[in-house]
Design an enzyme around this catalytic site. Structure first.
Site, short mmCIF file in Angstrom:
data_model
loop_
_atom_site.label_atom_id
_atom_site.label_comp_id
_atom_site.label_asym_id
_atom_site.label_seq_id
_atom_site.Cartn_x
_atom_site.Cartn_y
_atom_site.Cartn_z
N GLY A 1 0.76 -1.25 0.00
CA GLY A 1 0.00 0.00 0.00
C GLY A 1 0.78 1.29 0.00
O GLY A 1 0.21 2.35 -0.29
N GLU B 1 3.81 -6.50 2.23
CA GLU B 1 3.87 -6.89 0.82
C GLU B 1 3.91 -5.67 -0.09
O GLU B 1 2.96 -5.38 -0.81
CB GLU B 1 2.63 -7.74 0.50
CG GLU B 1 2.63 -9.04 1.26
CD GLU B 1 1.28 -9.72 1.31
OE1 GLU B 1 1.23 -10.90 1.68
OE2 GLU B 1 0.27 -9.06 0.99
N PRO B 2 5.01 -4.94 -0.06
CA PRO B 2 5.10 -3.77 -0.92
C PRO B 2 5.29 -4.14 -2.39
O PRO B 2 6.05 -5.05 -2.70
CB PRO B 2 6.36 -3.05 -0.39
CG PRO B 2 7.17 -4.12 0.25
CD PRO B 2 6.22 -5.17 0.75
N GLY B 3 4.56 -3.49 -3.26
CA GLY B 3 4.73 -3.70 -4.70
C GLY B 3 5.16 -2.40 -5.34
O GLY B 3 6.32 -2.20 -5.71
N ARG C 1 -3.56 2.65 -16.95
CA ARG C 1 -3.94 3.25 -15.66
C ARG C 1 -4.67 4.58 -15.79
O ARG C 1 -5.48 4.91 -14.94
CB ARG C 1 -2.72 3.36 -14.75
CG ARG C 1 -2.16 1.98 -14.38
CD ARG C 1 -1.11 2.01 -13.29
NE ARG C 1 -1.67 2.34 -12.00
CZ ARG C 1 -1.59 3.52 -11.43
NH1 ARG C 1 -0.97 4.51 -12.03
NH2 ARG C 1 -2.16 3.74 -10.26
N TYR D 1 -8.17 4.46 -14.08
CA TYR D 1 -8.29 5.20 -12.80
C TYR D 1 -8.06 6.70 -12.94
O TYR D 1 -7.89 7.39 -11.93
CB TYR D 1 -7.22 4.74 -11.80
CG TYR D 1 -6.93 3.28 -11.70
CD1 TYR D 1 -7.86 2.39 -11.18
CD2 TYR D 1 -5.68 2.78 -12.06
CE1 TYR D 1 -7.55 1.04 -11.05
CE2 TYR D 1 -5.38 1.42 -11.93
CZ TYR D 1 -6.32 0.57 -11.43
OH TYR D 1 -6.02 -0.75 -11.30
N CYS E 1 -7.83 1.67 -30.88
CA CYS E 1 -9.10 2.16 -31.43
C CYS E 1 -10.09 2.34 -30.30
O CYS E 1 -10.98 1.49 -30.08
CB CYS E 1 -9.64 1.17 -32.44
SG CYS E 1 -8.67 1.20 -33.91
N GLU E 2 -9.92 3.42 -29.54
CA GLU E 2 -10.69 3.62 -28.32
C GLU E 2 -10.44 5.08 -27.93
O GLU E 2 -9.28 5.46 -27.70
CB GLU E 2 -10.07 2.68 -27.26
CG GLU E 2 -10.76 2.58 -25.98
CD GLU E 2 -11.83 1.48 -25.99
OE1 GLU E 2 -11.70 0.50 -26.73
OE2 GLU E 2 -12.80 1.65 -25.26
N TYR F 1 2.36 -2.00 -12.13
CA TYR F 1 1.01 -2.09 -12.70
C TYR F 1 0.93 -1.50 -14.11
O TYR F 1 -0.09 -0.95 -14.50
CB TYR F 1 -0.02 -1.42 -11.77
CG TYR F 1 0.03 -1.98 -10.37
CD1 TYR F 1 -0.34 -3.30 -10.12
CD2 TYR F 1 0.48 -1.21 -9.30
CE1 TYR F 1 -0.27 -3.84 -8.85
CE2 TYR F 1 0.56 -1.74 -8.02
CZ TYR F 1 0.19 -3.05 -7.80
OH TYR F 1 0.26 -3.57 -6.53
N1 LLP Z 1 -0.74 -7.38 -0.99
C1 LLP Z 1 -2.00 -7.59 -1.44
C2 LLP Z 1 -2.80 -8.64 -0.85
C3 LLP Z 1 -2.51 -6.79 -2.47
O1 LLP Z 1 -3.75 -6.99 -2.89
C4 LLP Z 1 -1.71 -5.78 -3.06
C5 LLP Z 1 -2.19 -4.95 -4.15
C6 LLP Z 1 -0.40 -5.61 -2.57
C7 LLP Z 1 0.04 -6.42 -1.54
C8 LLP Z 1 0.56 -4.59 -3.14
O2 LLP Z 1 0.13 -3.29 -2.96
P1 LLP Z 1 1.10 -2.06 -3.31
O3 LLP Z 1 2.25 -2.05 -2.35
O4 LLP Z 1 1.56 -2.22 -4.71
O5 LLP Z 1 0.22 -0.87 -3.16
N2 LLP Z 1 -3.75 -2.04 -10.27
C9 LLP Z 1 -3.80 -1.00 -9.25
C10 LLP Z 1 -3.23 -1.48 -7.94
C11 LLP Z 1 -3.94 -2.70 -7.43
C12 LLP Z 1 -3.33 -3.21 -6.17
C13 LLP Z 1 -3.90 -4.53 -5.83
N3 LLP Z 1 -3.33 -5.14 -4.69
C14 LLP Z 1 -3.06 0.24 -9.76
O6 LLP Z 1 -2.61 0.21 -10.90
O7 LLP Z 1 -2.97 1.24 -9.06
#
Ligand code: LLP
Length: 431
Positions: A248, A290-292, A330, A334, A361-362, A390
């Protein structure tokens, strides 16, 4: 705004970690995803070091690989001593193919299929984070058949409101993910999980949303979860031993974003966990997150070639690029904001109020609106910043557009980590 590793060089070209963006575009073609390896590794090190120093032994961060999944990223995560979170058989398969250690993989998802669950149990994933009771009982049977005791977590909705886009908010009761504490279903699920002979419940997990800029929702979530640990202990006599707060932490897309530093975000979380544990007499759990986005987001830059300029008098100017929603959905999905730069020019007349359009085409296939660019001309290389998370992972072949290549840059060197798709690739599964 420039993300870490970006500068303009003496030729007036954008440079990524010492690589001239226009030369990268010429060498590898466009659209091109360019990833900054040092930044990815450095972000991982900041997470692992902080967690090692401030949380119970056995705690570690898991990279949320939905942000960007490919063989090389799992290899890097293994080298950086990270765990990973996967959400599908496809991500799991990719991680295993990269020889990522299965016991450091956490498997998520609100509707894992029986085949995915079997695959996860058979390869020995560290934790399966169970989302619902149907899954719980199915997994119990699958573990029995495999003759293993599978360690699990439960996905909990702590009822925390995170201030972010509606589609990426997940901690509230009205969410498809997990069990809610407030209506009692989480406690019921815990009790049922303890009854499952082939499962060992050790973790409670929550993920309150993505692209979050304050610490408060995370510290609130930690407290609510630990209070629930206490309730579980009172009701069942058992302690849950692991707390997972999901991902998050936000990334910076434009000048108006000021995300917390990794340490700024985790310090109050560590304090909240320590003080709540002391207050309630809860044994300090192992900690996972769980950072992404905060690991790979700012490490990515997409390069496009400017194809044409369409000035609609008194309305707006469209600039079309050779990619679009097929490589970055994105904005269409969003209205996500991005910084767009002319990578070919550091100086010149600024043209305002440009709409960057893709080639699909959108009409909604836009990368960004209201952009200002330095003297945009056909053939210039445009850079869209903060596309590491993402973007590739949400890419599609809409209009049979090829997914771009991805390169990794480090200390002035570049290498391909994902090849550009070919027309032949498009026919792979056609009969
Ligand atoms: N853990 C779980 C269970 C999750 O569902 C997610 C993200 C993360 C970790 C990683 O979250 P982060 O650190 O990246 O914020 N497609 C959207 C984001 C969807 C996130 C879904 N879950 C976007 O492009 O903003």
């Amino acid at each position: 705004m420039l993300t870490p590793g970006l500068t303009f060089n003496e030729k007036g070209h954008l440079s990524v970690e010492g690589c001239d963006a226009t030369e990268l575009a010429a060498k590898y073609g466009t659209p091109l995803y360019v990833m900054n390896e040092s930044l990815i590794r450095n972000n991982c090190r900041r997470y692992t070091a902080f967690i090692k120093d401030n949380f119970k032994n056995g705690s570690f961060p898991c990279y949320a690989s939905k942000a960007l999944s490919c063989l090389e990223i799992y290899r890097i995560m293994a080298e950086e001593q990270m765990g990973v979170d996967v959400v599908s058989g496809g991500e799991l398969y990719t991680a295993l193919t990269a020889e990522f250690p299965a016991n450091r993989i956490f498997f998520h998802g609100n509707n894992k299929t029986p085949d995915e669950l079997k695959m996860a149990v058979e390869c020995g994933v560290g934790r399966i984070i169970v989302d619902n009771l149907t899954e719980l009982h199915l997994l119990d049977e699958i573990a029995a058949e495999a003759g293993v005791i599978q360690k699990i977590g439960l996905r909990i909705k702590p009822g925390i409101e995170a201030h972010t886009h509606d589609y990426i908010r997940t901690g509230q009761i009205d969410s498809k993910f997990g069990f809610s504490i407030e209506n009692g279903e989480a406690l019921e699920a815990v009790k049922e999980a303890f009854e499952c002979e082939n499962l060992e419940l050790c973790q409670l997990h929550c993920h309150i949303g993505s692209q979050i800029f304050d610490t408060q929702p995370f510290t609130d979530a930690a407290k609510v979860m630990l209070q629930f640990f206490d309730v579980i202990h009172k009701e069942t006599g058992k302690w849950i031993t692991e707390l997972n707060l999901g991902g998050g932490l936000g990334a910076s897309y434009t000048d108006s974003d000021s995300p917390l530093e990794i340490e700024e975000y985790l310090t109050p979380v560590a304090e909240a966990i320590k003080s709540t544990c002391e207050e309630l007499g809860v044994p300090e759990p192992e900690f996972h997150i769980e950072p992404g986005r905060s690991i790979v987001g700012e490490a990515g830059t997409t390069l496009y070639t400017l194809g044409n300029i369409k000035e609609i008098k008194d309305i707006r100017t469209y600039i079309s690029v050779d990619g679009g929603m097929s490589d970055n959905i994105r904005y269409a999905l969003y209205q996500a904001e991005y910084t767009v730069l002319n990578a070919s020019k550091a100086q010149g007349n600024v043209v305002d109020n440009i709409t960057i359009a893709g080639k699909c085409c959108e009409s909604g296939d836009l990368i960004q609106e209201g952009v200002s660019l330095i003297d945009p001309q056909v053939g210039d290389i445009l850079a869209v910043l903060t596309t590491g998370a993402y973007n590739y992972s949400m890419a599609s072949n809409y209009n049979r557009i090829l997914r771009p290549a991805m390169i990794m840059v480090k200390d002035g060197n570049s290498r391909v980590i994902i090849q550009r798709e070919s027309y032949n690739d498009l026919l792979n599964n056609d009969i």
